[in-house]
Design an enzyme around this catalytic site. Structure first.
Site, PDB file in Angstrom:
ATOM      1  N   PRO A 263       0.834  -1.212   0.000  1.00  0.00           N
ATOM      2  CA  PRO A 263       0.000   0.000   0.000  1.00  0.00           C
ATOM      3  C   PRO A 263       0.865   1.257   0.000  1.00  0.00           C
ATOM      4  CG  PRO A 263      -0.505  -1.428   1.888  1.00  0.00           C
ATOM      5  CD  PRO A 263       0.711  -1.973   1.230  1.00  0.00           C
ATOM      6  N   GLU A 264       0.528   2.175  -0.867  1.00  0.00           N
ATOM      7  CA  GLU A 264       1.210   3.474  -0.890  1.00  0.00           C
ATOM      8  C   GLU A 264       0.409   4.429  -0.012  1.00  0.00           C
ATOM      9  OE1 GLU A 264       3.905   4.613  -2.772  1.00  0.00           O
ATOM     10  OE2 GLU A 264       4.185   3.143  -4.370  1.00  0.00           O
TER      11      GLU A 264
END
Ligand SMILES: [Zn+2]
Length: 293
Positions: free
Chosen positions: A2-3
């Site tokens: 996840p960014e």
């Protein structure tokens, strides 16, 4: 992995279920994730009200009425499932891949509003910790961490102050978590493209010798917020459409303007360049040599 925008989407999805509720029961199904859970984890959570849910870089921070903060990091595959009133959602679940089997449900929080929040993490690179609110800035997770890229703290002045005198390539400076925290490879490529800055230009070129911002520093600060906010918006629409569950919307279906477009024509208006790829510190950078100088 996840960014930052995905973590922010998760935060927004969890907030209505969690904030203002009391944790009535905690099921902790293993002693550790990436790290061991803190001592007395379930007991320290049980009975506490969640007073706010914030984010710092890629960490979620739930403030508890006890004065402690529940710090949560999603690692590579962590995600939350929220069940309330017979409806289940997975906020920020951009990938919508398989692998969310219940055997990977590691923590279940039952809340006073009837919601059940489950943390699922197949590869267990995520973790949870409890830190006193007063020590949050100095604790091991956040000490030395750079400025938050989504928010007013990131300005042309800040970039000039952080980058002044640095010969490091811009791309590397933007990925340096001690300067700006939570910017990933994709968003750095996008921001440099929109700001028309070459990824290998020295970071210090954005500042005057007296650490004042050049015009490009202001532009860069603005486009960083822009690309992140657009991704958060895209995540929000994924969240709204989750009930369709047809896999047609997703993080990687979101087309970026430069990322992963090697050999394609540049998308900048009026530019006849071609997108190129170069490898910096082992990671791909996509850029247009014609308009990013
Ligand atoms: Zn171009």
């Amino acid at each position: 992995m996840p960014e930052l925008p995905e973590v922010e989407t998760v935060r927004r999805g969890l907030e209505p279920a969690m904030v203002g509720s009391r944790i009535v029961a905690v099921e902790q199904r293993r002693p550790d994730l990436r790290f061991p859970f803190p001592t007395g984890f379930a007991a320290r959570l049980t009975g506490q009200e969640i007073t706010s849910l914030g984010r710092r870089a890629k960490y979620l921070l739930a403030d508890l009425s006890s004065g402690e903060v529940l710090v949560m990091n999603l690692g590579m595959t962590g995600r939350f499932l929220v069940a309330e009133g017979g409806r289940a959602t997975a906020p920020g679940d951009f990938h919508r891949d398989a692998g969310a089997e219940q055997t990977h449900d590691h923590v279940v929080l039952r809340l006073s509003n009837g919601a059940m929040v489950t943390y699922n993490d197949a590869r267990r690179f995520g973790f949870m910790d409890l830190v006193p609110r007063a020590e949050i800035e100095t604790c091991r997770h956040f000490a030395g961490m750079g400025v938050e890229p989504l928010g007013n703290e990131l300005s042309g002045e800040t970039i000039a102050r952080l980058f002044q005198g640095k010969r490091t390539p811009l791309k590397a400076a933007l990925l340096d978590q001690r300067l700006i925290a939570g910017l990933g490879n994709i968003y750095v490529s996008e921001a440099l493209f929109r700001a028309r800055l070459h990824p290998e230009a020295p970071a210090g070129s954005l500042a005057t010798p007296k650490a004042k911002p050049r015009a490009k520093a202001h532009v860069l600060a603005q486009v960083i917020r822009e690309v992140l906010n657009e991704a958060v918006e895209a995540g929000g629409s994924t969240l709204r459409d989750f009930a369709q569950a047809d896999g047609s919307l997703g993080y990687f279906q979101h087309r970026f303007r430069v990322y992963d477009r090697e050999h394609e024509p540049c998308t900048a208006p009026g530019c006849r360049g071609t997108i190129r790829r170069l490898v910096q510190s082992g990671r791909s950078t996509f850029y247009c040599a014609a308009c990013q100088r």
